[in-house]
Design an enzyme around this catalytic site. Structure first.
Site, short mmCIF file in Angstrom:
data_model
loop_
_atom_site.label_atom_id
_atom_site.label_comp_id
_atom_site.label_asym_id
_atom_site.label_seq_id
_atom_site.Cartn_x
_atom_site.Cartn_y
_atom_site.Cartn_z
N SER A 238 0.83 -1.19 0.00
CA SER A 238 0.00 0.00 0.00
C SER A 238 0.88 1.26 0.00
O SER A 238 1.72 1.42 -0.88
CB SER A 238 -0.95 -0.05 1.20
OG SER A 238 -1.99 0.87 1.09
N ASP A 297 -8.43 -5.17 -6.73
CA ASP A 297 -7.99 -4.14 -5.79
C ASP A 297 -8.07 -2.76 -6.45
O ASP A 297 -7.31 -2.45 -7.36
CB ASP A 297 -6.56 -4.43 -5.33
CG ASP A 297 -6.06 -3.46 -4.27
OD1 ASP A 297 -6.82 -2.55 -3.89
OD2 ASP A 297 -4.90 -3.62 -3.83
N HIS A 336 -7.75 -5.39 -0.73
CA HIS A 336 -6.43 -4.77 -0.63
C HIS A 336 -5.60 -5.39 0.49
O HIS A 336 -4.44 -5.04 0.67
CB HIS A 336 -6.62 -3.27 -0.38
CG HIS A 336 -5.37 -2.46 -0.39
ND1 HIS A 336 -4.57 -2.33 -1.51
CD2 HIS A 336 -4.77 -1.70 0.58
CE1 HIS A 336 -3.54 -1.54 -1.23
NE2 HIS A 336 -3.64 -1.16 0.03
#
Length: 412
Positions: A238, A297, A336
């Site tokens: 991320s 995602d 995610h």
């Protein structure tokens, strides 16, 4: 299980992972999972309780770090440095956590990851020295992306070394409304660059920016291990993935020689820069980026092509829908989730192949910080928590928040 002989250079992308992603080479699978576990360690060790004076620090010290996060083969790796980042340059609130205690360990900085190396024994067995850099994502859920400016800005600070004042090259006063009038040239997202290049003279931990800390330590390690065929692998998930991409480029450009392989293996990475920045990345023959991404995602498509952003590196696309253990979640945060991606990597046999776990990896890890497993798996959600939420009973009989294992100490 078919066995293949793949060189370590190929595993680090010397041939752009051609022919070893589909079908997925078993040694590459294990490397990806190791990098994912290095990322997960940054989440597991991070103190995110704002009631604690140590909010924003690492709960564990360097000497016992991998044991405390229960890393597989923990004795093979040693943490040599902790890394810190700051919010000095107009960074939106929420990305770096601050303690509510008046006795906070530091009000300007957060622990942001670590640098580790293979142990002497492991290095001897490998015949070379591996250097790993793991950068932490945000402990907040999905909404963090909405507060971070998506405007592109010049990547010029990365085209030369850090400033002498300890900053990484972005000047004080830069805001998330800033933008270069020149639409041409090499650009990256201002938010990502700001985190990487900010320093804070009032903090003992970020007198040097994250960038300056990294480059200084990598220079030292490359000199120390110059006769041990060193390689550098950066990893992040991320937000941490974006910083790993910037740092990998920076190390290849400013921090290492062309004969040192620099590889970023990242997970769920938002887009970082424009086509010109991608061209800059590709111009370094020793720099390779592998992006493990879940096909559903949404965050990997942010900020998007309308703002000039493009994908960078080789995409290794997986699909969490293939696992029979995962529920049909409608939560974008689950799509995610790092552990969900690692679970799928462990059982990935290609887009058309049947999901089958190819390594011993507990499915319970998926629910470490979410509730993505099917109910019949009988694994509680978000189970990685401190006993009694970190409270201990002191000598006076009072229940108080426990201190961290080792008091944070500035390292630069």
């Amino acid at each position: 299980m078919a066995t293949t002989t793949t060189s370590w250079e190929e595993l680090l992308g010397s041939k752009n992972w051609d022919t070893i992603l589909d079908p997925l080479d078993q040694s590459l699978r294990e490397l990806i999972l190791r990098c994912g576990d290095f990322c997960q360690a940054t989440y597991d060790a991070f103190v995110n309780d704002q009631n604690s004076k140590y909010c924003g620090a690492s709960r564990y010290g360097k000497s016992s770090f991998f044991d405390k996060v229960m890393l597989e083969n923990a004795s093979d790796y040693e943490v040599v440095n902790f890394l810190y980042a700051t919010a000095r340059v107009s960074l939106p609130e929420g990305l770096l956590l601050q303690s509510q205690s008046r006795d906070s360990w530091d009000r300007e900085s957060n622990w942001f990851g670590y640098i580790a190396v293979t142990s002497d024994e492991r290095s001897k067995a490998l015949g070379r020295r591996e250097i790993y850099i793991a950068l932490r994502g945000t402990s907040r859920n999905y909404e963090w992306v909405n507060v971070l400016g998506a405007r592109p800005t010049s990547a010029d600070p990365l085209l030369h070394g850090p400033e002498q004042d300890g900053s990484g090259g972005v000047v004080e006063g830069t805001t998330f409304d800033s933008d270069s009038e020149d639409e041409e040239g090499c650009k990256v997202m201002l938010g990502w660059l700001t985190i990487y290049t900010s320093n804070h003279p009032e903090s003992k931990f970020t007198k040097l920016s994250l960038r300056s800390q990294l480059l200084a330590k990598i220079k030292e390690l490359l000199l120390k291990y110059k006769d041990e065929k060193p390689s550098i692998v950066l990893t992040g998930h991320s937000l941490g993935a974006t910083e790993a991409v910037l740092a990998a480029y920076d190390i290849a450009e400013n921090g290492s020689s062309d004969d040192v392989p620099v590889t970023a293996i990242v997970f769920g990475c938002p887009q970082v820069g424009n086509k010109e920045f991608r061209d800059e990345v590709m111009s370094h023959k020793n720099l390779k980026i592998l992006h493990v991404r879940n096909t559903i995602d949404l965050l990997t498509r942010y900020p998007g092509g309308l703002l000039g952003y493009v994908d960078i590196g080789i995409n290794f696309v997986i699909d969490t829908k293939k696992s029979p253990f995962l529920s049909d979640s409608r939560n974008p945060g689950d799509w995610h989730n790092l552990q969900a991606m690692l679970h799928v990597v462990a059982g990935w046999n290609g887009k058309k192949g049947e999901f089958k776990l190819m390594v011993k990896r507990s499915i319970a890890l998926v629910n470490k910080s979410c509730e993505f497993l099917k109910a019949e798996c009988l694994v509680p959600g978000s189970w990685w928590v401190e006993k009694n939420k970190g409270l201990i009973k002191n000598e006076d009989g009072e229940w108080v928040l426990a201190p961290v294992e080792e008091e944070p100490v500035p390292e630069f």
